[in-house]
Design a protein around this motif. Sequence first.
Motif, PDB file in Angstrom:
ATOM      1  N   PHE B  13       0.796  -1.234   0.000  1.00 25.55           N
ATOM      2  CA  PHE B  13       0.000   0.000   0.000  1.00 25.55           C
ATOM      3  C   PHE B  13       0.831   1.289   0.000  1.00 25.55           C
ATOM      4  O   PHE B  13       0.607   2.145  -0.847  1.00 25.55           O
ATOM      5  CB  PHE B  13      -0.960  -0.037   1.196  1.00 25.55           C
ATOM      6  CG  PHE B  13      -1.794   1.184   1.333  1.00 25.55           C
ATOM      7  CD1 PHE B  13      -2.836   1.428   0.452  1.00 25.55           C
ATOM      8  CD2 PHE B  13      -1.541   2.102   2.340  1.00 25.55           C
ATOM      9  CE1 PHE B  13      -3.605   2.550   0.587  1.00 25.55           C
ATOM     10  CE2 PHE B  13      -2.316   3.229   2.467  1.00 25.55           C
ATOM     11  CZ  PHE B  13      -3.346   3.454   1.593  1.00 25.55           C
ATOM     12  N   PRO B  14       1.839   1.460   0.918  1.00 20.76           N
ATOM     13  CA  PRO B  14       2.581   2.727   0.876  1.00 20.76           C
ATOM     14  C   PRO B  14       3.334   2.945  -0.420  1.00 20.76           C
ATOM     15  O   PRO B  14       3.440   4.089  -0.884  1.00 20.76           O
ATOM     16  CB  PRO B  14       3.542   2.614   2.069  1.00 20.76           C
ATOM     17  CG  PRO B  14       3.544   1.212   2.466  1.00 20.76           C
ATOM     18  CD  PRO B  14       2.249   0.639   2.071  1.00 20.76           C
ATOM     19  N   PHE B  15       3.812   1.865  -1.048  1.00 12.15           N
ATOM     20  CA  PHE B  15       4.546   2.048  -2.307  1.00 12.15           C
ATOM     21  C   PHE B  15       3.616   2.519  -3.415  1.00 12.15           C
ATOM     22  O   PHE B  15       3.993   3.364  -4.232  1.00 12.15           O
ATOM     23  CB  PHE B  15       5.238   0.747  -2.689  1.00 12.15           C
ATOM     24  CG  PHE B  15       6.323   0.344  -1.737  1.00 12.15           C
ATOM     25  CD1 PHE B  15       7.532   1.017  -1.724  1.00 12.15           C
ATOM     26  CD2 PHE B  15       6.119  -0.668  -0.840  1.00 12.15           C
ATOM     27  CE1 PHE B  15       8.523   0.680  -0.833  1.00 12.15           C
ATOM     28  CE2 PHE B  15       7.104  -1.020   0.055  1.00 12.15           C
ATOM     29  CZ  PHE B  15       8.304  -0.343   0.062  1.00 12.15           C
ATOM     30  N   ILE B  16       2.397   1.995  -3.443  1.00  7.48           N
ATOM     31  CA  ILE B  16       1.452   2.451  -4.462  1.00  7.48           C
ATOM     32  C   ILE B  16       1.097   3.915  -4.235  1.00  7.48           C
ATOM     33  O   ILE B  16       1.013   4.712  -5.176  1.00  7.48           O
ATOM     34  CB  ILE B  16       0.188   1.572  -4.471  1.00  7.48           C
ATOM     35  CG1 ILE B  16       0.559   0.123  -4.727  1.00  7.48           C
ATOM     36  CG2 ILE B  16      -0.773   2.036  -5.532  1.00  7.48           C
ATOM     37  CD1 ILE B  16      -0.629  -0.790  -4.741  1.00  7.48           C
ATOM     38  N   ILE B  45      -6.500   2.248  -2.468  1.00  8.24           N
ATOM     39  CA  ILE B  45      -7.549   2.162  -1.450  1.00  8.24           C
ATOM     40  C   ILE B  45      -8.532   1.037  -1.796  1.00  8.24           C
ATOM     41  O   ILE B  45      -9.025   0.336  -0.910  1.00  8.24           O
ATOM     42  CB  ILE B  45      -8.242   3.524  -1.315  1.00  8.24           C
ATOM     43  CG1 ILE B  45      -7.215   4.552  -0.857  1.00  8.24           C
ATOM     44  CG2 ILE B  45      -9.377   3.447  -0.312  1.00  8.24           C
ATOM     45  CD1 ILE B  45      -7.739   5.929  -0.714  1.00  8.24           C
ATOM     46  N   VAL B  46      -8.788   0.836  -3.100  1.00  8.75           N
ATOM     47  CA  VAL B  46      -9.651  -0.272  -3.503  1.00  8.75           C
ATOM     48  C   VAL B  46      -9.016  -1.608  -3.133  1.00  8.75           C
ATOM     49  O   VAL B  46      -9.704  -2.541  -2.697  1.00  8.75           O
ATOM     50  CB  VAL B  46      -9.937  -0.190  -5.018  1.00  8.75           C
ATOM     51  CG1 VAL B  46     -10.665  -1.428  -5.493  1.00  8.75           C
ATOM     52  CG2 VAL B  46     -10.750   1.027  -5.331  1.00  8.75           C
ATOM     53  N   MET B  47      -7.674  -1.678  -3.263  1.00  6.35           N
ATOM     54  CA  MET B  47      -6.993  -2.909  -2.849  1.00  6.35           C
ATOM     55  C   MET B  47      -7.185  -3.155  -1.361  1.00  6.35           C
ATOM     56  O   MET B  47      -7.442  -4.303  -0.936  1.00  6.35           O
ATOM     57  CB  MET B  47      -5.504  -2.790  -3.174  1.00  6.35           C
ATOM     58  CG  MET B  47      -4.696  -4.017  -2.830  1.00  6.35           C
ATOM     59  SD  MET B  47      -2.961  -3.775  -3.121  1.00  6.35           S
ATOM     60  CE  MET B  47      -2.558  -2.671  -1.798  1.00  6.35           C
ATOM     61  N   LEU B  48      -7.101  -2.102  -0.550  1.00  3.39           N
ATOM     62  CA  LEU B  48      -7.349  -2.280   0.890  1.00  3.39           C
ATOM     63  C   LEU B  48      -8.778  -2.736   1.134  1.00  3.39           C
ATOM     64  O   LEU B  48      -9.025  -3.580   2.019  1.00  3.39           O
ATOM     65  CB  LEU B  48      -7.093  -0.968   1.622  1.00  3.39           C
ATOM     66  CG  LEU B  48      -5.653  -0.613   1.927  1.00  3.39           C
ATOM     67  CD1 LEU B  48      -5.598   0.515   2.913  1.00  3.39           C
ATOM     68  CD2 LEU B  48      -4.904  -1.806   2.457  1.00  3.39           C
TER      69      LEU B  48
END
Lengths: 84, 151
Positions: B13-16, B45-48
């Motif tokens: 997430f942080p890398f994206i 955010i959709v991945m989360l």
Amino acid sequence: MRWVAFVVFAAFLLFAAYELHPFGEPDDSRMDDYIISNAQNETAANNAVTSVVFDYRGYDTLGEATVLFTAIAGALVVLRRVKK
Amino acid sequence: MTPVVRTIAALIFPFIIIFSFYVIMHGHLTPGGGFQGGAIGASAIVMLIVAYGARNVKKKAKEESLSIFESIGGLVFVIVGIIGFVAASSFLYNFLVGEPLFGTIPPFGSNPGILNSGGILPILNIAVGMKVIGGLASVVLVMALAGGDEE
């Protein structure tokens, strides 16, 4: 009847592809030349595409953002759950 | 989802998000810009949401705050346009060219690029990026919340 429509549509597409404008030879290139030679000085940006999108045609981008805003507002109005 | 998916999603997430900020901030130098970088950030955010479930994401980011974030982006866009109208000749006029902030004029032709250039283009890119991140994330969050009760 369906294949007649198919043949007419395919002929139209082939004609359109045959009559395509040759790539890289615009009829009137005055605006392209102006943007290529002046975009870096006038907008101080290297990316000429961004300078067109956000500066020369910035009003169009504002309309695009408004379209996005309207779509999202509509989706939120329809789908949001409100606690009673 | 399984703990493997959750761990990998939290790692990536942080890398994206950083890549999204990079695409937004370099919109006036490289291909990309506000819309593209915002779509990348919204996809993080959709991945989360996919990995952790919409309810757990909603504890951290409510859709109200996301849509307020989006509206701030739209307001910044319009306010920058009106400043161009007041300070210079026309709506969305690039009034920052030549100023110390974002005003360095690059040399003509191809060059590596200067981050501190572009006039109002970086500000508008950030505004559009905020708009797209907040808007798309809030729409997907609301859809996932309305979709059903499963985790």
